[in-house]
Design an enzyme around this catalytic site. Structure first.
Site, PDB file in Angstrom:
ATOM      1  CG  LEU B  65      -1.940  -1.151   1.495  1.00 47.10           C
ATOM      2  CD1 LEU B  65      -2.961  -0.981   2.325  1.00 47.10           C
ATOM      3  CD2 LEU B  65      -2.541  -1.400   0.121  1.00 47.10           C
ATOM      4  NE  ARG B  66       4.535   0.535  -4.011  1.00 45.05           N
ATOM      5  CZ  ARG B  66       5.314  -0.488  -4.274  1.00 45.05           C
ATOM      6  NH1 ARG B  66       6.046  -0.871  -3.380  1.00 45.05           N
ATOM      7  NH2 ARG B  66       5.397  -0.975  -5.521  1.00 45.05           N
ATOM      8  CG  ASP B 307       2.849  -9.501  -5.618  1.00 48.67           C
ATOM      9  OD1 ASP B 307       3.347  -9.153  -5.030  1.00 48.67           O
ATOM     10  OD2 ASP B 307       3.774 -10.126  -6.904  1.00 48.67           O
ATOM     11  CG  HIS B 311       5.943   0.642  -9.171  1.00 43.58           C
ATOM     12  ND1 HIS B 311       6.777   1.106  -8.258  1.00 43.58           N
ATOM     13  CD2 HIS B 311       6.017  -0.513  -9.306  1.00 43.58           C
ATOM     14  CE1 HIS B 311       7.277   0.038  -7.679  1.00 43.58           C
ATOM     15  NE2 HIS B 311       6.887  -1.045  -8.474  1.00 43.58           N
TER      16      HIS B 311
END
Lengths: 326, 427
Positions: B65-66, B307, B311
């Protein structure tokens, strides 16, 4: 099969020159035939042709190179193009500029052709994908992928010496794993009908799946050389000699070095090639590199004619235009 | 407490073996009954779900989820929304954030961000080692008490096998499930590509199958030694599947998944250096892909995960070797699953198990089921609606999906999360 569409225009003609993979026999032969028009009978390259007059060719090199950059420059100049040499090895990329930004800046300088060398496999494809329409991209070597003009100049040299590629047994010795030259040559040799493509090196320098490219893998150089028509050495990079893939340069030379004794296993009229720069006493003995069977310096000379041909074709000029050579 | 009933949906609940048209009765945050309403149940409202399929809310075992740290790629709020609107009610997120999930404060931050956003539930995995450095044990017992569902070193290697042994022994003490994406870091000389004929031709450094199987063999041996519960995450190869099957047959407490993308893509994707197909867990040969498809259908694998790797656009706008690896998959997760069902003509309930009760049971979560008493997390989708994947239509901040332009059948139209009914109208 790799999709070669990106380097062809709607008419199926080359607009970029990125890889030999996917190009048919006619296309490769046309490049060789065109290169012939730039060479005279005594193997000299014609001095000047006006085909790219008014065009600007940018040599964009992200990796060091002497031979390739110089012969591209000579080729462009002999086609009467203006040449811009950009050595970006230590330049903008280190300042954080992306390849795409560098590209956009060069587009703004209104170049017509980019000759690109880059350390990343696929860099030339990437640039061709994103470049403004009307600009041709010539791959001057991308990572471990492809070096298509080297492949073509090698084919040209073989054809000059042997008359044709068809039916030949070609032995490639050395670091196949890291070699874009080997990949381009394998593809070209297969497309042009070589009878057998042999590669030989310690298994540490041979990609596991290389046989899918249509080659035969040998362990012992003596067996690989038997009755070969063409023997190609590859440069062993210094960093590979430090024990990671081979124990030492000395052991490589002892096991795989091209010596006069080993060369005698090939056909008596076999030619010896090397893309340079050679490591004498590592891949090849000096007397072989300089010997009667060596065509290593012809490769360099023909490199100019072949690069002229590739540039001329990609810029859309035809063979009849070349007749105006002065 | 709000009480309502959903009628006429085809209810697929792999956990209870139900696959028929029946009603669902919800009270507050829970399902109180399926089929006939319980005695004394009075619905405040009735929902007609004719033509829809109702399944437990989907559970995704592995998504990046960054946030915190990489908010230019994605945030918890955006991705939790993409998940929920894609039918997923529980997202288990990786700890490779900045800071990594190795302190309770970070766990709390993730929970708070997810709660504030109000979309899918977000449950983090704890960092198995400090800073994911592969050397010192992380405070996994504390982190799991704070809400982490298990622990993993994400895509960071742990090369010291003694450290792995100690981690397993420690985790076993507290019944913590360890998640490993098996990759031997030494053998993986490249990233994002499978060592096979395509990467060989393209001259791309790649990851051999042996990188997975060497790591798997080592982990299975250490699991045998320690008795730890291990979940193998994102398997990529036929041989890897065999090793897991053998380990399961030997009675080891291991589970495993692959990603939705691995059911569809092979090494052919990276032809022409297409970095859209550059994946941390590489897409391998056609034979490997087929083995993965078989293994989800024959029950060898316990789950299919997203997965998810969002980006920013620029991360892929560089030559292949330097392009970021990973695919954005939350938006297409359910549509791809339904496509797989159509392609294989398999039972939908078999596949739904792999994204509901299957993944829930890996960590013993109390979701992924429609049994009476369970939390009311329900996905309702219309299998007949088709929808084309477009850049603008993606809810994830990551637009890095190779599915752009592809048309899929199956569209979520309603979601229930902890009893709250949400209409999703995306036409």
């Amino acid at each position: 099969m790799q999709n070669a569409d990106i380097q062809l225009n709607e008419q199926g003609e080359l607009k970029h020159f990125l890889t030999l993979d996917g190009l048919d026999r006619d296309t490769l032969t046309a490049v060789l035939d065109r290169a012939e028009t730039f060479t005279s009978v005594n193997d000299k390259v014609v001095k000047k042709a006006p085909l790219l007059r008014g065009k600007t060719v940018a040599n964009i090199f992200f990796e060091n190179s002497t031979r390739t950059r110089t012969t591209f420059e000579l080729a462009a100049k002999r086609l009467s193009a203006d040449v811009l040499n950009l050595n970006l090895v230590t330049s903008s990329t280190k300042k954080g500029e992306t390849l795409l930004d560098t590209l956009r800046n060069l587009e703004a300088m209104q170049c017509d052709m980019f000759v690109v060398r880059h350390g990343d496999s696929g860099a030339a494809h990437f640039i061709a994908t994103h470049v403004a329409p009307g600009i041709s991209v010539i791959n001057g070597g991308d990572g471990q992928h492809s070096h298509p003009t080297q492949g073509m100049l090698d084919m040209f040299t073989i054809r000059r010496a042997k008359g044709a590629i068809e039916g030949l047994v070609v032995t490639i010795i050395g670091d196949i794993l890291h070699s874009r030259v080997a990949r381009s040559n394998i593809v070209a040799l297969r497309t042009l009908g070589a009878a057998e493509i042999r590669i030989v090196a310690p298994r540490t320098l041979i990609p596991k799946y290389i046989e899918d490219m249509g080659v035969r893998v040998f362990n012992r150089v003596e067996q690989a050389l038997e009755d070969a028509d063409v023997v190609m050495g590859l440069r062993l990079q210094n960093e590979r000699m430090q024990g990671g893939t081979i124990p030492s340069a000395d052991e490589f030379y002892a096991m795989y070095g091209l010596t006069p004794e080993r060369l005698r296993l090939a056909k008596p009229d076999a030619i010896v090639m090397h893309p340079g720069p050679t490591n004498r006493g590592v891949e090849i003995e000096g007397s072989v590199a300089d010997g009667a069977q060596s065509v290593i310096l012809q490769q360099v000379t023909f490199g100019i004619a072949v690069r002229m041909a590739v540039m001329a074709i990609a810029m859309g000029t035809t063979a009849s235009d070349s007749g105006t050579a002065t | 407490m709000t009480q309502y009933s959903i009628h006429n949906a085809r209810v697929i609940d792999p956990d209870s073996g139900v696959d028929e048209i029946r009603s669902l009765h919800i009270s507050g945050q829970h399902i109180v009954a399926t089929g006939d309403a319980p005695e004394g149940f009075t619905a405040d409202s009735e929902v007609d779900a004719s033509g829809l399929i109702a399944s437990p809310g989907l559970v995704d075992l592995y998504a990046r989820l960054r946030e915190p740290g990489f908010e230019k790629k994605a945030t918890i709020a955006t991705e939790a929304k993409a998940a929920l609107y894609g039918g997923i009610t529980t997202v288990i997120c990786s700890p490779d954030t900045d800071p990594v999930v190795d302190e309770v404060a970070t766990v709390e931050l993730i929970h708070r961000r997810a709660a504030d956003a109000g979309f899918a539930n977000v449950k983090p995995l704890a960092a198995l080692t400090r800073q994911l450095n592969g050397e010192q044990l992380g405070e996994i017992a504390t982190l799991c008490e704070a809400g982490c569902v298990g622990a993993t070193n994400a895509d960071n290697p742990i090369s010291n096998t003694l450290v792995i042994r100690r981690l397993m022994e420690y985790a076993r003490t507290f019944n913590i499930v360890l998640v490993f994406a098996p990759v031997d870091a030494w053998l993986a000389t490249g990233n994002g590509a499978h060592e096979g004929s395509v990467a060989t031709r393209l001259g791309i450094p790649a990851i051999p199958v042996a990188a997975e199987t060497v790591a798997l063999s080592m982990l299975i041996e250490l699991a045998t030694l320690t008795g730890a519960s291990i979940h193998f995450s994102r398997l990529t190869s036929a041989r890897g599947i065999e090793l897991v099957r053998d380990a399961k047959n030997r009675g080891l407490p291991v589970t495993a998944d692959t990603s939705i993308s691995h059911l569809f893509f092979s090494e052919q994707g990276i032809n022409d250096f297409n970095s859209a197909f550059k994946s941390v867990a590489p897409f391998r040969s056609e034979q490997d892909r087929q083995a993965l498809r078989d293994s989800v259908l024959d029950g060898t694998l316990d789950a299919i995960c997203s997965d998810h790797s969002p980006h920013e656009v620029d991360a892929k706008l560089v030559p292949f070797p330097t392009a970021a690896a990973g695919l954005s998959t939350l938006d297409t997760f359910l549509p791809q699953l339904l496509k797989f069902q159509q392609e294989t003509q398999s039972e939908l309930s078999t596949l739904m198990r792999l994204v509901t009760s299957g993944p829930a049971s890996v960590f013993g979560l109390d979701c992924g089921t429609l049994q009476a008493g369970a939390i009311a997390d329900i996905t309702l989708f219309d299998p007949t609606i088709s929808r084309t994947v477009t850049h603008a239509g993606l809810l994830s901040m990551g637009k890095n999906t190779p599915c752009l332009g592809e048309e899929f059948q199956g569209q979520v139209t309603k979601m229930v999360i902890a009893g709250r009914l949400i209409d999703i109208n995306r036409r």
